[in-house]
Design a protein around this motif. Structure first.
Motif, PDB file in Angstrom:
ATOM      1  N   GLY A 130     -39.943  -7.614  36.302  1.00 31.88           N
ATOM      2  CA  GLY A 130     -40.579  -8.081  35.070  1.00 31.88           C
ATOM      3  C   GLY A 130     -40.342  -9.549  34.813  1.00 31.88           C
ATOM      4  N   SER A 131     -39.179 -10.056  35.169  1.00 29.86           N
ATOM      5  CA  SER A 131     -38.894 -11.466  34.926  1.00 29.86           C
ATOM      6  C   SER A 131     -39.707 -12.364  35.844  1.00 29.86           C
ATOM      7  CB  SER A 131     -37.396 -11.744  35.101  1.00 29.86           C
ATOM      8  OG  SER A 131     -37.018 -11.497  36.436  1.00 29.86           O
ATOM      9  N   MET A 132     -40.141 -11.818  37.007  1.00 26.77           N
ATOM     10  CA  MET A 132     -40.948 -12.622  37.924  1.00 26.77           C
ATOM     11  C   MET A 132     -42.372 -12.773  37.393  1.00 26.77           C
ATOM     12  SD  MET A 132     -39.565 -11.493  41.703  1.00 26.77           S
ATOM     13  CE  MET A 132     -40.523 -10.023  41.780  1.00 26.77           C
ATOM     14  N   ILE A 133     -42.789 -11.863  36.543  1.00 24.90           N
ATOM     15  CA  ILE A 133     -44.159 -11.918  36.016  1.00 24.90           C
ATOM     16  C   ILE A 133     -44.117 -12.208  34.522  1.00 24.90           C
ATOM     17  CG2 ILE A 133     -46.379 -10.730  35.986  1.00 24.90           C
ATOM     18  CD1 ILE A 133     -45.328  -8.844  38.064  1.00 24.90           C
ATOM     19  N   GLY A 134     -43.103 -12.840  34.065  1.00 29.78           N
ATOM     20  CA  GLY A 134     -43.031 -13.214  32.654  1.00 29.78           C
ATOM     21  C   GLY A 134     -42.530 -12.093  31.761  1.00 29.78           C
ATOM     22  N   GLY A 135     -41.888 -11.077  32.313  1.00 26.49           N
ATOM     23  CA  GLY A 135     -41.305 -10.010  31.500  1.00 26.49           C
ATOM     24  C   GLY A 135     -42.309  -9.001  30.976  1.00 26.49           C
ATOM     25  N   ALA A 136     -43.523  -9.005  31.476  1.00 27.04           N
ATOM     26  CA  ALA A 136     -44.545  -8.101  30.964  1.00 27.04           C
ATOM     27  C   ALA A 136     -44.611  -6.779  31.733  1.00 27.04           C
ATOM     28  CB  ALA A 136     -45.903  -8.789  31.011  1.00 27.04           C
ATOM     29  N   ILE A 137     -43.813  -6.630  32.772  1.00 22.30           N
ATOM     30  CA  ILE A 137     -43.864  -5.443  33.625  1.00 22.30           C
ATOM     31  C   ILE A 137     -42.507  -4.738  33.596  1.00 22.30           C
ATOM     32  CG2 ILE A 137     -44.162  -4.625  36.004  1.00 22.30           C
ATOM     33  CD1 ILE A 137     -46.716  -5.683  34.869  1.00 22.30           C
ATOM     34  N   GLN A 138     -42.564  -3.407  33.581  1.00 27.66           N
ATOM     35  CA  GLN A 138     -41.346  -2.592  33.623  1.00 27.66           C
ATOM     36  C   GLN A 138     -41.419  -1.669  34.842  1.00 27.66           C
ATOM     37  OE1 GLN A 138     -40.959   0.106  30.329  1.00 27.66           O
ATOM     38  NE2 GLN A 138     -38.801   0.496  30.758  1.00 27.66           N
ATOM     39  N   GLU A 139     -40.264  -1.464  35.499  1.00 25.19           N
ATOM     40  CA  GLU A 139     -40.199  -0.561  36.641  1.00 25.19           C
ATOM     41  C   GLU A 139     -39.694   0.799  36.170  1.00 25.19           C
ATOM     42  OE1 GLU A 139     -37.452  -2.595  39.207  1.00 25.19           O
ATOM     43  OE2 GLU A 139     -39.062  -3.301  40.483  1.00 25.19           O
ATOM     44  N   LEU A 140     -40.406   1.859  36.551  1.00 28.67           N
ATOM     45  CA  LEU A 140     -39.966   3.221  36.255  1.00 28.67           C
ATOM     46  C   LEU A 140     -39.622   3.908  37.572  1.00 28.67           C
ATOM     47  CD1 LEU A 140     -42.673   4.242  33.637  1.00 28.67           C
ATOM     48  CD2 LEU A 140     -40.416   3.259  33.224  1.00 28.67           C
ATOM     49  N   CYS A 141     -38.523   4.659  37.578  1.00 27.57           N
ATOM     50  CA  CYS A 141     -38.066   5.334  38.798  1.00 27.57           C
ATOM     51  C   CYS A 141     -38.389   6.824  38.731  1.00 27.57           C
ATOM     52  CB  CYS A 141     -36.564   5.144  38.974  1.00 27.57           C
ATOM     53  SG  CYS A 141     -36.119   3.461  39.402  1.00 27.57           S
ATOM     54  N   PHE A 142     -38.946   7.320  39.831  1.00 23.14           N
ATOM     55  CA  PHE A 142     -39.286   8.735  39.971  1.00 23.14           C
ATOM     56  C   PHE A 142     -38.700   9.248  41.282  1.00 23.14           C
ATOM     57  CE2 PHE A 142     -42.559   6.929  37.325  1.00 23.14           C
ATOM     58  CZ  PHE A 142     -42.822   7.898  36.385  1.00 23.14           C
ATOM     59  N   GLU A 143     -38.517  10.560  41.340  1.00 19.96           N
ATOM     60  CA  GLU A 143     -38.147  11.239  42.585  1.00 19.96           C
ATOM     61  C   GLU A 143     -39.282  12.166  42.968  1.00 19.96           C
ATOM     62  OE1 GLU A 143     -33.335  11.939  42.636  1.00 19.96           O
ATOM     63  OE2 GLU A 143     -34.637  13.583  42.089  1.00 19.96           O
ATOM     64  N   LEU A 144     -39.582  12.181  44.236  1.00 14.22           N
ATOM     65  CA  LEU A 144     -40.535  13.144  44.786  1.00 14.22           C
ATOM     66  C   LEU A 144     -39.723  14.069  45.681  1.00 14.22           C
ATOM     67  CD1 LEU A 144     -43.426  14.121  45.133  1.00 14.22           C
ATOM     68  CD2 LEU A 144     -43.733  12.390  46.889  1.00 14.22           C
ATOM     69  N   ASN A 145     -39.650  15.356  45.325  1.00 12.05           N
ATOM     70  CA  ASN A 145     -38.832  16.340  46.037  1.00 12.05           C
ATOM     71  C   ASN A 145     -39.719  17.331  46.775  1.00 12.05           C
ATOM     72  OD1 ASN A 145     -36.367  15.388  44.800  1.00 12.05           O
ATOM     73  ND2 ASN A 145     -37.057  16.392  42.941  1.00 12.05           N
ATOM     74  N   SER A 146     -39.279  17.697  47.959  1.00 10.65           N
ATOM     75  CA  SER A 146     -39.974  18.719  48.741  1.00 10.65           C
ATOM     76  C   SER A 146     -38.939  19.737  49.207  1.00 10.65           C
ATOM     77  CB  SER A 146     -40.670  18.091  49.948  1.00 10.65           C
ATOM     78  OG  SER A 146     -41.251  19.093  50.749  1.00 10.65           O
ATOM     79  N   ILE A 147     -39.177  21.000  48.879  1.00  8.03           N
ATOM     80  CA  ILE A 147     -38.283  22.083  49.286  1.00  8.03           C
ATOM     81  C   ILE A 147     -39.084  23.040  50.165  1.00  8.03           C
ATOM     82  CG2 ILE A 147     -36.865  24.014  48.509  1.00  8.03           C
ATOM     83  CD1 ILE A 147     -36.496  22.450  45.866  1.00  8.03           C
ATOM     84  N   VAL A 148     -38.572  23.290  51.357  1.00  4.34           N
ATOM     85  CA  VAL A 148     -39.232  24.164  52.324  1.00  4.34           C
ATOM     86  C   VAL A 148     -38.228  25.234  52.733  1.00  4.34           C
ATOM     87  CG1 VAL A 148     -40.239  24.274  54.624  1.00  4.34           C
ATOM     88  CG2 VAL A 148     -40.731  22.339  53.164  1.00  4.34           C
ATOM     89  N   GLU A 149     -38.639  26.501  52.682  1.00  2.00           N
ATOM     90  CA  GLU A 149     -37.752  27.607  53.067  1.00  2.00           C
ATOM     91  C   GLU A 149     -38.518  28.635  53.888  1.00  2.00           C
ATOM     92  OE1 GLU A 149     -36.272  29.124  49.388  1.00  2.00           O
ATOM     93  OE2 GLU A 149     -34.725  27.587  49.224  1.00  2.00           O
ATOM     94  N   LEU A 150     -37.798  29.250  54.806  1.00  2.67           N
ATOM     95  CA  LEU A 150     -38.352  30.369  55.564  1.00  2.67           C
ATOM     96  C   LEU A 150     -37.868  31.635  54.888  1.00  2.67           C
ATOM     97  CD1 LEU A 150     -40.010  31.229  57.999  1.00  2.67           C
ATOM     98  CD2 LEU A 150     -37.935  31.205  59.356  1.00  2.67           C
ATOM     99  N   ASP A 151     -38.794  32.449  54.428  1.00  4.58           N
ATOM    100  CA  ASP A 151     -38.447  33.637  53.651  1.00  4.58           C
ATOM    101  C   ASP A 151     -37.493  34.559  54.400  1.00  4.58           C
ATOM    102  OD1 ASP A 151     -40.079  32.729  51.620  1.00  4.58           O
ATOM    103  OD2 ASP A 151     -41.835  33.791  52.381  1.00  4.58           O
ATOM    104  N   ASN A 152     -36.569  35.153  53.651  1.00  7.29           N
ATOM    105  CA  ASN A 152     -35.602  36.135  54.149  1.00  7.29           C
ATOM    106  C   ASN A 152     -34.642  35.588  55.205  1.00  7.29           C
ATOM    107  OD1 ASN A 152     -36.813  38.119  52.506  1.00  7.29           O
ATOM    108  ND2 ASN A 152     -38.325  38.531  54.087  1.00  7.29           N
ATOM    109  N   THR A 153     -34.469  34.280  55.245  1.00  5.01           N
ATOM    110  CA  THR A 153     -33.485  33.669  56.148  1.00  5.01           C
ATOM    111  C   THR A 153     -32.761  32.581  55.372  1.00  5.01           C
ATOM    112  OG1 THR A 153     -34.941  31.928  56.959  1.00  5.01           O
ATOM    113  CG2 THR A 153     -34.995  34.016  58.147  1.00  5.01           C
ATOM    114  N   GLY A 154     -31.768  32.002  55.967  1.00  8.48           N
ATOM    115  CA  GLY A 154     -31.070  30.886  55.328  1.00  8.48           C
ATOM    116  C   GLY A 154     -31.615  29.542  55.763  1.00  8.48           C
ATOM    117  N   VAL A 155     -32.765  29.547  56.422  1.00 11.86           N
ATOM    118  CA  VAL A 155     -33.323  28.320  56.966  1.00 11.86           C
ATOM    119  C   VAL A 155     -34.180  27.630  55.914  1.00 11.86           C
ATOM    120  CG1 VAL A 155     -34.830  27.358  58.748  1.00 11.86           C
ATOM    121  CG2 VAL A 155     -33.299  29.246  59.286  1.00 11.86           C
ATOM    122  N   GLY A 156     -33.904  26.365  55.689  1.00  5.50           N
ATOM    123  CA  GLY A 156     -34.688  25.597  54.735  1.00  5.50           C
ATOM    124  C   GLY A 156     -34.303  24.135  54.790  1.00  5.50           C
ATOM    125  N   SER A 157     -35.045  23.325  54.048  1.00  4.93           N
ATOM    126  CA  SER A 157     -34.762  21.904  53.985  1.00  4.93           C
ATOM    127  C   SER A 157     -35.234  21.385  52.629  1.00  4.93           C
ATOM    128  CB  SER A 157     -35.484  21.161  55.112  1.00  4.93           C
ATOM    129  OG  SER A 157     -35.184  19.784  55.059  1.00  4.93           O
TER     130      SER A 157
END
Length: 169
Positions: A130-157
């Protein structure tokens, strides 16, 4: 009269010792038993190793699917300008991306998937944009999460990437 005497011809082989009857059979059976036990142990070991390889492949596949989903969702947000999801996450809390919008779904994909967007807070960085553009801009932080699981097993990420969004103050 003379008696007929039987003539015995001796060969060079000794007569069998009657005390060793069956000793060879017992030794052979013991050796066969030992070889059978070694064979069963080897088979069990190979079975365990193949299960470990299969699990490693499934974990790697789950990791790749989760990471590909993150990349696909990020590209979708950038290419299609999906600010509605980011606005909804900022105002209402975590947003689950609908199953129809997931990028890594197919008929032969055995994994169950979920992708969410979470608003964290305004970003605090060492050098404020924001200070580089005269303070008119704000940065917002987000997380994008992905959960993958194989049913009936302990395998996932579960994979996460961060997103910075520039908005006017």
């Amino acid at each position: 009269m003379q008696k007929n005497r039987a003539v015995t011809i001796r060969s060079g082989t000794p007569t069998p010792d009657r005390k060793q009857d069956g000793a060879v059979l017992i030794v052979c059976l013991v050796m066969l038993t030992i070889l059978t036990i070694i064979g069963i142990g080897t088979t069990t070991d190979i079975s365990f190793q193949s299960n470990m390889v299969r699990n490693s492949q499934l974990r790697l596949n789950a990791f790749n699917t989760a990471l590909s989903e993150l990349n696909g969702q990020y590209r979708k947000m950038v290419d299609e300008n999906r600010e509605d999801i980011l606005n909804e996450a900022q105002l209402l809390g975590p947003v689950t991306i609908p199953a129809g919008d997931l990028t890594q779904t197919s008929a032969n994909n055995p994994f169950s998937q979920e992708a969410t967007v979470v608003y964290l807070a305004p970003c605090e960085s060492g050098q404020a944009t924001g200070s580089m553009i005269g303070g008119a801009i704000q940065e917002l932080c987000f997380e994008l999460n992905s959960i993958v699981e194989l049913d009936n097993t302990g395998v996932g990420s579960s994979q996460t990437i961060g997103i910075k969004r520039l908005v006017p103050k």
